[in-house]
Every structure is written in structure tokens, then in C-alpha cells.
Scaffold this motif. Structure first.
Motif: not given
Length: 257
Positions: A45-49, A63-66, A71-72, A128-132
């Protein structure tokens, strides 16, 4: 078109651990499971998921954006706090169900969930960020119309629970089979569904199906956004419009049906 990134969270070697060196008390296992879910809810949640508990030893996150590093870090945090570790499989697809299937394959290919040598796997691909885009995630927030008046204030607590669970189970099955969506009970009389790009008619069909099969009346707010949390908040606001306007389906863009 949606593009949902799904992460399967699987507790490593959990079954054998619960009975080694001898069976552990169920109250301790329930406490561990609930605390692990709460921590994962905050970590994602702290990472918008969003993360949903499903069977507790298996949880599903949007988990879009993570990325891989995020994840690690979540895996590391769990390993530092708990006597168990988690493996993560990640995949992206316009269909949330297909994404979960691919994420599951990542972990199954690495070994059995009860293999003591298969620990802290982190496999799969990341969006990838460019694909979001701002339309990657579609969240639908369902609830039971007047659950308090129909069930909570009239039936005993367990019978109310049965009625709500019947509605959830039928909705979950229908949304999976008809629309490749993943639906999760989130407490009270609320269900959150992670969906591909669905039309208002598809949501209306789901509501009618549940009413016809188990006589539970639903309404739904739908939100679309770049991340699960933003889409979820738009869905919650749309659901409030349902309650205010007396409509069955509301989209976060202000359209109602």
C-alpha cells in the motif's frame, strides 16, 4: 485497454513449517497469518498497490508501479520480521486472470510451494515505465444494497455472514468465468474486483446474475487509473454515487447506469 500487473505472494514451505518440530497452535498460526497480511497490505500500500488475502498462505497483489527492486525490498522486510519467507511471481496482462496465471507459472516452475529449497523466489516481468498509462488498472467496488436492513439487523450474525458469502461466491465465479476478473471479499459486505476493460453492460449483467442465482442485490462503482490505489479510490467515490443516486452502476468519470 487495461494492463494489470499482478503479483502472487506465496509463503515458502508453509505447510511443513506449521507442523515442525510439532504441530503449532492454531491461534498462533492465525495470528501470524493476520499480521503478515497486515504488514504486506502496508508494504504494498505504501507503494500504491493493493494486496488481497485469499488463502493467507497465498495472497494476490495488484502492483502497477512496483518494479523488481520494490518487490525485493518487500521480501527482505518479511524475512526480517517473520519466521517464514515469501516468494513472488509477477506478470502483466490486459486480463487480470491471465496475469495471475503467468505469475503462478513463475513460482510453479521454480519448485513446489512445500519444497524447503525453494525460498524467496522473485520471478517474472515488470511493466516498464514507458509502457504505463492512466488507464492500466480497472477496479470495481461492489457492495450489497441495504445489507444492514436486510441481514445485519434482521438475521443472526452467522446467517447474515452466509448470505453475504453466497453473494460473494457467486459474483467471484461469474466475474472469473465471464470476464477474466479477480474478485476479493474485503470485509463487511464489500467485494473488490480487478477487471479488464469492461463495459457498463458487463457490470449490469454481473449484478443481474447474482440476483438471479442467490437473491443478493448488488451495486458497483468502477474506477480506472494508473495504479490500483487511485483506481480503487475512484471506484469508492463512484459507489457513493450509486448510494446517493439509487443507481446500480457508476463509473468514476461520472457516467451512471
Amino acid at each position: 485497454m487495461t494492463n494489470t500487473q499482478v503479483t502472487l505472494v506465496q509463503v515458502d514451505n508453509y505447510g511443513p513449517w506449521t507442523v515442525t518440530p510439532e504441530p503449532r497452535r492454531e491461534v498462533d498460526l492465525q495470528t501470524l497469518q493476520s499480521r503478515l497480511y497486515a504488514d504486506l497490505s502496508q508494504l504494498f500500500g505504501n507503494r500504491e498497490g493493493y494486496v488481497f488475502f485469499t488463502r493467507f498462505d497465498n495472497m494476490i497483489a495488484v502492483t502497477n508501479g512496483l518494479d523488481r527492486e520494490a518487490h525485493a525490498l518487500i521480501q527482505e522486510s518479511v524475512a526480517n520480521r517473520y519466521p517464514v519467507t515469501v516468494s513472488l511471481g509477477v506478470a502483466t496482462d490486459p486480463s487480470p486472470a491471465a496475469a495471475l496465471g503467468d505469475a503462478t507459472n513463475q513460482l510453479q516452475a521454480a519448485g513446489s510451494a512445500q519444497d524447503e529449497d525453494r525460498t524467496q523466489i522473485l520471478g517474472g516481468g515488470f511493466l516498464a515505465g514507458a509502457d504505463r498509462t492512466d488507464a492500466d488498472v480497472q477496479i470495481a467496488h461492489f457492495d450489497v444494497i441495504d445489507a444492514t436492513g436486510k441481514y445485519t439487523d434482521k438475521l443472526n450474525a452467522f446467517d447474515s455472514f452466509i448470505r453475504i458469502e453466497q453473494g460473494y461466491a457467486e459474483l467471484m465465479r461469474h466475474m472469473r468465468r465471464a470476464h477474466d476478473s479477480l474478485s476479493f471479499f474485503v470485509g463487511g459486505d464489500n467485494v473488490i474486483a480487478v477487471c479488464p476493460e469492461l463495459t457498463p453492460a458487463a457490470y449490469r449483467d454481473a449484478i443481474d446474475h447474482v440476483a438471479g442465482e442467490v437473491d443478493v442485490d448488488l451495486q458497483v462503482g468502477v474506477g480506472r487509473a494508473r495504479t490500483a490505489q487511485d483506481a480503487g479510490m475512484r471506484a469508492k467515490h463512484a459507489l457513493e454515487e450509486c448510494r446517493h443516486e439509487g443507481t446500480a452502476v457508476e463509473f468514476g468519470d461520472g457516467s451512471h447506469y
